[in-house]
Design a protein around this motif. Structure first.
Motif, PDB file in Angstrom:
ATOM      1  N   GLY A  70       0.846  -1.047  -0.002  1.00  0.00           N
ATOM      2  CA  GLY A  70       0.582   0.169   0.172  1.00  0.00           C
ATOM      3  C   GLY A  70       0.917   1.262  -0.548  1.00  0.00           C
ATOM      4  N   GLY A  71       2.094   1.077  -0.313  1.00  0.00           N
ATOM      5  CA  GLY A  71       3.083   2.339  -0.170  1.00  0.00           C
ATOM      6  C   GLY A  71       3.919   2.336   1.223  1.00  0.00           C
ATOM      7  N   TYR A  72       5.228   3.890   0.533  1.00  0.00           N
ATOM      8  CA  TYR A  72       5.700   3.340   1.493  1.00  0.00           C
ATOM      9  C   TYR A  72       5.165   4.212   3.117  1.00  0.00           C
ATOM     10  CZ  TYR A  72       8.596   4.666  -1.934  1.00  0.00           C
ATOM     11  OH  TYR A  72       9.021   5.185  -3.199  1.00  0.00           O
ATOM     12  N   ALA A  73       3.677   4.528   3.556  1.00  0.00           N
ATOM     13  CA  ALA A  73       2.961   5.011   5.403  1.00  0.00           C
ATOM     14  C   ALA A  73       2.615   3.557   5.462  1.00  0.00           C
ATOM     15  CB  ALA A  73       2.582   5.985   4.712  1.00  0.00           C
ATOM     16  N   GLU A  74       2.035   2.870   4.101  1.00  0.00           N
ATOM     17  CA  GLU A  74       1.816   1.490   5.196  1.00  0.00           C
ATOM     18  C   GLU A  74       2.961   0.094   5.725  1.00  0.00           C
ATOM     19  OE1 GLU A  74      -2.299   0.554   5.175  1.00  0.00           O
ATOM     20  OE2 GLU A  74      -2.076   3.190   5.248  1.00  0.00           O
ATOM     21  N   VAL A  75       3.778   0.502   4.651  1.00  0.00           N
ATOM     22  CA  VAL A  75       5.142  -0.678   5.256  1.00  0.00           C
ATOM     23  C   VAL A  75       5.205  -0.403   6.534  1.00  0.00           C
ATOM     24  CG1 VAL A  75       7.272  -1.187   4.838  1.00  0.00           C
ATOM     25  CG2 VAL A  75       5.544  -0.622   2.391  1.00  0.00           C
ATOM     26  N   GLU A  76       5.585   1.109   6.748  1.00  0.00           N
ATOM     27  CA  GLU A  76       5.896   1.161   8.457  1.00  0.00           C
ATOM     28  C   GLU A  76       4.408   0.982   9.288  1.00  0.00           C
ATOM     29  OE1 GLU A  76       6.180   5.353   9.503  1.00  0.00           O
ATOM     30  OE2 GLU A  76       7.100   5.932   7.349  1.00  0.00           O
ATOM     31  N   LYS A  77       3.477   0.099   9.271  1.00  0.00           N
ATOM     32  CA  LYS A  77       2.733   0.053  10.108  1.00  0.00           C
ATOM     33  C   LYS A  77       3.038  -1.587  10.632  1.00  0.00           C
ATOM     34  CE  LYS A  77      -1.205   2.438   8.866  1.00  0.00           C
ATOM     35  NZ  LYS A  77      -2.713   2.185   7.980  1.00  0.00           N
ATOM     36  N   HIS A  78       4.125  -2.592   9.488  1.00  0.00           N
ATOM     37  CA  HIS A  78       4.638  -3.630   9.520  1.00  0.00           C
ATOM     38  C   HIS A  78       5.947  -3.816  10.247  1.00  0.00           C
ATOM     39  CE1 HIS A  78       1.458  -5.413   6.968  1.00  0.00           C
ATOM     40  NE2 HIS A  78       1.325  -4.327   6.192  1.00  0.00           N
ATOM     41  N   LEU A  79       6.389  -3.127  11.053  1.00  0.00           N
ATOM     42  CA  LEU A  79       7.615  -2.873  11.546  1.00  0.00           C
ATOM     43  C   LEU A  79       7.475  -3.768  12.578  1.00  0.00           C
ATOM     44  CD1 LEU A  79       9.003   0.298   9.588  1.00  0.00           C
ATOM     45  CD2 LEU A  79       9.171  -1.812   8.573  1.00  0.00           C
ATOM     46  N   SER A  80       7.331  -3.110  13.413  1.00  0.00           N
ATOM     47  CA  SER A  80       7.166  -3.462  14.441  1.00  0.00           C
ATOM     48  C   SER A  80       6.677  -4.654  15.198  1.00  0.00           C
ATOM     49  CB  SER A  80       5.700  -2.745  15.447  1.00  0.00           C
ATOM     50  OG  SER A  80       5.650  -3.014  16.773  1.00  0.00           O
ATOM     51  N   ARG A  81       5.726  -5.508  14.514  1.00  0.00           N
ATOM     52  CA  ARG A  81       6.108  -6.740  14.224  1.00  0.00           C
ATOM     53  C   ARG A  81       6.542  -7.539  13.936  1.00  0.00           C
ATOM     54  NH1 ARG A  81       4.584 -11.087   9.732  1.00  0.00           N
ATOM     55  NH2 ARG A  81       3.997  -9.365   8.301  1.00  0.00           N
ATOM     56  N   LEU A  82       7.712  -6.821  12.639  1.00  0.00           N
ATOM     57  CA  LEU A  82       8.837  -7.611  12.201  1.00  0.00           C
ATOM     58  C   LEU A  82       9.589  -7.712  13.013  1.00  0.00           C
ATOM     59  CD1 LEU A  82       8.393  -6.269   8.944  1.00  0.00           C
ATOM     60  CD2 LEU A  82       7.730  -8.796   9.014  1.00  0.00           C
ATOM     61  N   ALA A  83      10.215  -6.016  13.704  1.00  0.00           N
ATOM     62  CA  ALA A  83      10.975  -6.650  14.544  1.00  0.00           C
ATOM     63  C   ALA A  83      10.827  -8.158  16.224  1.00  0.00           C
ATOM     64  CB  ALA A  83      11.821  -5.126  15.451  1.00  0.00           C
ATOM     65  N   GLN A  84       9.868  -7.260  15.782  1.00  0.00           N
ATOM     66  CA  GLN A  84       9.489  -8.470  17.185  1.00  0.00           C
ATOM     67  C   GLN A  84       9.948  -9.849  16.939  1.00  0.00           C
ATOM     68  OE1 GLN A  84       5.810  -8.444  18.719  1.00  0.00           O
ATOM     69  NE2 GLN A  84       5.908  -9.284  20.508  1.00  0.00           N
ATOM     70  N   ILE A  85       9.530 -10.497  15.036  1.00  0.00           N
ATOM     71  CA  ILE A  85       9.980 -11.618  15.275  1.00  0.00           C
ATOM     72  C   ILE A  85      11.290 -12.034  15.084  1.00  0.00           C
ATOM     73  CG2 ILE A  85       9.718 -13.117  13.356  1.00  0.00           C
ATOM     74  CD1 ILE A  85       6.748 -11.797  12.348  1.00  0.00           C
ATOM     75  N   GLY A  86      12.181 -11.097  14.948  1.00  0.00           N
ATOM     76  CA  GLY A  86      13.647 -11.026  14.628  1.00  0.00           C
ATOM     77  C   GLY A  86      13.913 -10.809  13.489  1.00  0.00           C
ATOM     78  N   PRO A 113      -0.738  -9.682   0.093  1.00  0.00           N
ATOM     79  CA  PRO A 113      -1.054 -11.004   1.250  1.00  0.00           C
ATOM     80  C   PRO A 113      -1.700 -10.500   2.143  1.00  0.00           C
ATOM     81  CG  PRO A 113       1.188  -9.665   1.104  1.00  0.00           C
ATOM     82  CD  PRO A 113       0.563  -9.521  -0.134  1.00  0.00           C
ATOM     83  N   SER A 114      -2.533 -11.397   2.668  1.00  0.00           N
ATOM     84  CA  SER A 114      -3.463 -10.811   3.576  1.00  0.00           C
ATOM     85  C   SER A 114      -3.274 -10.922   5.041  1.00  0.00           C
ATOM     86  CB  SER A 114      -4.785 -12.036   3.390  1.00  0.00           C
ATOM     87  OG  SER A 114      -6.315 -12.031   4.043  1.00  0.00           O
ATOM     88  N   PHE A 115      -2.602 -10.267   5.226  1.00  0.00           N
ATOM     89  CA  PHE A 115      -2.120 -10.316   6.519  1.00  0.00           C
ATOM     90  C   PHE A 115      -3.740 -10.163   7.594  1.00  0.00           C
ATOM     91  CE2 PHE A 115       1.502  -8.460   4.880  1.00  0.00           C
ATOM     92  CZ  PHE A 115       2.356  -8.574   4.689  1.00  0.00           C
ATOM     93  N   ALA A 116      -4.378 -10.368   7.353  1.00  0.00           N
ATOM     94  CA  ALA A 116      -5.506  -9.753   8.465  1.00  0.00           C
ATOM     95  C   ALA A 116      -6.281 -11.817   9.084  1.00  0.00           C
ATOM     96  CB  ALA A 116      -6.916  -9.397   7.628  1.00  0.00           C
ATOM     97  N   ALA A 117      -5.572 -13.034   8.016  1.00  0.00           N
ATOM     98  CA  ALA A 117      -5.333 -13.563   8.380  1.00  0.00           C
ATOM     99  C   ALA A 117      -4.810 -14.090   9.748  1.00  0.00           C
ATOM    100  CB  ALA A 117      -4.775 -14.795   7.633  1.00  0.00           C
ATOM    101  N   LEU A 118      -3.332 -13.711   9.921  1.00  0.00           N
ATOM    102  CA  LEU A 118      -3.337 -13.679  11.393  1.00  0.00           C
ATOM    103  C   LEU A 118      -3.857 -13.157  12.806  1.00  0.00           C
ATOM    104  CD1 LEU A 118       0.498 -12.005  10.691  1.00  0.00           C
ATOM    105  CD2 LEU A 118      -0.061 -14.083  11.156  1.00  0.00           C
ATOM    106  N   SER A 119      -5.437 -12.392  12.416  1.00  0.00           N
ATOM    107  CA  SER A 119      -4.912 -12.246  13.379  1.00  0.00           C
ATOM    108  C   SER A 119      -6.730 -13.415  13.273  1.00  0.00           C
ATOM    109  CB  SER A 119      -5.830 -10.896  13.664  1.00  0.00           C
ATOM    110  OG  SER A 119      -6.353  -9.883  12.492  1.00  0.00           O
ATOM    111  N   LEU A 120      -7.264 -13.910  12.901  1.00  0.00           N
ATOM    112  CA  LEU A 120      -8.387 -14.469  12.456  1.00  0.00           C
ATOM    113  C   LEU A 120      -8.428 -15.342  13.674  1.00  0.00           C
ATOM    114  CD1 LEU A 120      -8.874 -14.723   8.590  1.00  0.00           C
ATOM    115  CD2 LEU A 120      -9.631 -12.931  10.382  1.00  0.00           C
ATOM    116  N   ASP A 121      -9.866 -16.108  14.345  1.00  0.00           N
ATOM    117  CA  ASP A 121      -9.948 -16.604  15.627  1.00  0.00           C
ATOM    118  C   ASP A 121     -10.478 -18.165  14.698  1.00  0.00           C
ATOM    119  OD1 ASP A 121      -9.809 -18.025  17.647  1.00  0.00           O
ATOM    120  OD2 ASP A 121     -12.073 -17.378  18.362  1.00  0.00           O
TER     121      ASP A 121
END
Length: 605
Positions: free
Chosen positions: A124-140, A479-487
């Motif tokens: 979705g662009g540069y600004a949207e990529v930022e929303k994934h950074l915290s999760r990626l850093a947490q994974i390692g 990629p449907s990242f929403a799948a990570l939060s589906l119960d």
């Protein structure tokens, strides 16, 4: 204001102060060049030696301009720092100044690299990529790698059709937003690498041949047309200055050079690495990586940190899927031996002939494991499939888990493709947004690439291959990242995959990374078809061992049994106990780390 000397010139429009800009164009085939401001006059540029035209004038940030060649054609700046839209739109004068929130960031050493390749447009662009950074850093993850950003025609493209290497793709956001993404990543402890294409230009929007024919050499062709002529210093400077812009002005932490085997002048790569290293402050960590089908190990001792190890991927892919079409045919014979060679020596092909009878590669056993970037998937290996399937759709999940263990705990540098970490099911297809005859040519060319594959021998079968130019092809690749939060069961499965990645990367950062400098391979052994054991002496003298069985049959292990306290990971969990009984079950990976004193104690006993 006086003109600067020729050695001070840089391609394109360079802001001198808040109100003045210097324009420089190398146009050896032009008699007359002017700068045409969108809201102002047309001003003649002054001819200089060696085909240069230069002009300094009052022209503030945000000004839109084109170059007029011989009063016959208006063209954008080939070194445009930004485009006001598409590749045929005016270029824009850009202020490269930026207030950095993390000015003290110096990067991370190469041995800490865990790289995550992503496509900015799909997220979705540069600004949207930022929303994934915290999760990626947490994974390692320790670095994100952006697929090419050079301005390309249209709004959808892998990025390898770029024609303005200095201009970040306008549809992804502004240059300031790109810098904000990089700055934010640094705040999360993430390096940012940029994939750059210096071996060709895209087919739409490149006007260099009109006024600088010497940029290319018609006597030498690549898959993309006439080769770029790196014998010309102006051409070399065009790309080296571009690399320095990304590293110094945007503060990227590294570059991945695409397909350098198509750069037909090895001295350029040597000069490139030397000049980049010369300009970078010694305290900064900057990574330079290569994609190189020629497996030129010598380049990895000439300023480049590592090469993408396609050989390792190809051997693993054949073992995981059984596929042996196209380039996988080079790995169809004895793939297990080829994997073993990769783990102990880096490259599989070190001068041997490939399926075309051509010698490929140089000896690489003298290089450390960290000189090789290993991956199970990347944009090429997924996207160059007709339907863009991922490994999660192509092989048994237990086998993929075992291969993932090898990827993340071996001493090679691991690279993931976006979605790997949660076993994304969405494809990654080849997409563009060309129009007219070019769109038709790309569509038919794409389908023609698969004519030699048995599954696409029939024309009707090839017509099923998605049209690269269709919006639906791009949308299907998100990629449907929403799948990570589906119960749901499916969502929980994705969560389990991400938990596995985090667990393995925690172990990597705890056990492998601190010991990685000065690590060397001790050799590998084929246990059976699909099964190998490999050992490395780590920098602190300890021994890392990985026993891997990607086959569907159990394997007898002749090696010494592993004490349980030395095993840092086993998949599945009971694999370690079975291995002590001499059996390595199907789809199993066991990783152990034995300290030097423990080895000496074993020898004494």
């Amino acid at each position: 204001m006086p003109l600067r000397t020729d050695e001070d010139w840089r391609h394109g429009a360079v802001l001198l102060d808040s109100e003045h800009t210097r324009f420089a164009l190398w146009a050896p085939d032009a008699y007359y060049v002017s700068v045409e401001l969108e809201d102002g006059p047309s001003l003649a540029m002054l001819p200089q030696n060696n085909g240069w035209f230069v002009l300094e004038l009052r022209c503030p940030v945000g000004s839109r301009y084109r170059f007029n060649i011989d009063d016959e054609r208006q063209v954008p700046d080939p070194a445009s720092r930004a485009q006001a839209g598409d590749v045929h739109a005016p270029s824009v004068v850009v202020d490269q100044a930026y207030h950095w929130e993390h000015p003290a960031w110096l990067g991370r050493p190469w041995h800490e690299a865990v790289i995550y390749e992503l496509h900015v447009g799909l997220l979705g662009g540069y600004a949207e990529v930022e929303k994934h950074l915290s999760r990626l850093a947490q994974i390692g993850i320790t670095a994100i790698e952006l697929m090419p950003l050079a301005q390309f025609p249209g709004e959808r493209n892998w990025g390898y059709d770029g024609v303005y290497p200095y201009a970040p793709q306008a549809s992804y956001g502004s240059p300031e937003q790109l810098k904000h993404l990089i700055d934010t990543a640094h705040g999360h402890g993430l390096m940012v690498i940029l994939d750059v294409v210096y071996n060709h230009f895209g087919p739409d929007g490149n006007y260099l041949g009109v006024y600088a024919k010497d940029f290319f050499r018609e006597d030498l062709h690549t898959p993309w047309g006439a080769a770029i002529d790196f014998r010309r210093q102006e051409v070399r400077d065009f790309f080296i200055d571009n690399a320095l812009m990304w590293l110094l002005e945007y503060r990227f932490d590294g570059l991945r050079l695409d397909a350098v085997h198509a750069i037909n002048d090895p001295t350029f790569l040597q000069e490139f690495a030397h000049r980049v290293r010369q300009q970078i402050t010694p305290s900064r960590h900057v990574w330079l990586n290569l994609e190189n089908e020629l497996n030129q190990a010598s380049l990895l001792q000439q300023g480049f940190d590592a090469q993408w190890n396609d050989d390792g991927h190809n051997a693993l892919h054949v073992l995981l899927t059984g596929e042996h079409d196209a380039y996988y045919a080079d790995f169809a014979h004895e793939p297990t031996h080829k994997l073993a060679r990769c783990l102990s020596q880096g490259f599989v092909y070190q001068g041997e002939s490939n399926r075309h009878g051509h010698s490929r590669g140089q000896p690489s056993g003298h290089l450390p494991p960290s000189a090789f970037v290993l991956f199970l998937q990347n944009h090429d290996q997924i996207g160059n499939r007709a339907f863009g399937e991922r490994l999660s759709q192509l092989c048994p999940a237990p086998a993929l888990r075992a291969a993932t263990t090898l990827l993340l705990l071996s001493p090679m540098i691991p690279l993931l493709f976006m979605g790997d970490e949660w076993a994304a099911s969405e494809p990654f297809l080849f997409f563009t947004s060309h129009h007219g005859e070019l769109a038709d040519a790309v569509r038919e060319g794409r389908r023609g690439e698969f004519a030699d594959f048995p599954a696409f021998a029939d024309e009707a079968q090839r017509q099923r291959i998605p049209d690269p130019n269709a919006q639906s092809t791009f949308d299907a690749s998100r990629p449907s990242f929403a799948a990570l939060s589906l119960d749901t069961d499916k969502g929980l499965d994705h969560q389990q995959w991400q938990a596995l990645y985090q667990q393995l990367l925690d172990l990597r950062h705890q056990h492998i990374v601190p010991r990685l400098p000065d690590t060397w391979a001790l050799g590998s052994q084929v246990l059976a078809e699909g099964a190998v054991t490999a050992r490395w002496r780590m920098g602190d003298g300890s021994i890392l061992r990985i026993d891997l069985n990607l086959g569907a049959q159990p394997v007898n292990i002749d090696a010494d049994p592993l004490p349980s306290e030395h095993i840092i990971f086993a998949s599945p969990s009971d694999a370690a106990e079975l291995s002590r009984r001499g059996t390595l079950n199907p789809y199993t990976a066991i990783v152990s780390l034995t300290a030097t004193d423990a080895l000496e104690e074993q020898d004494d006993q």
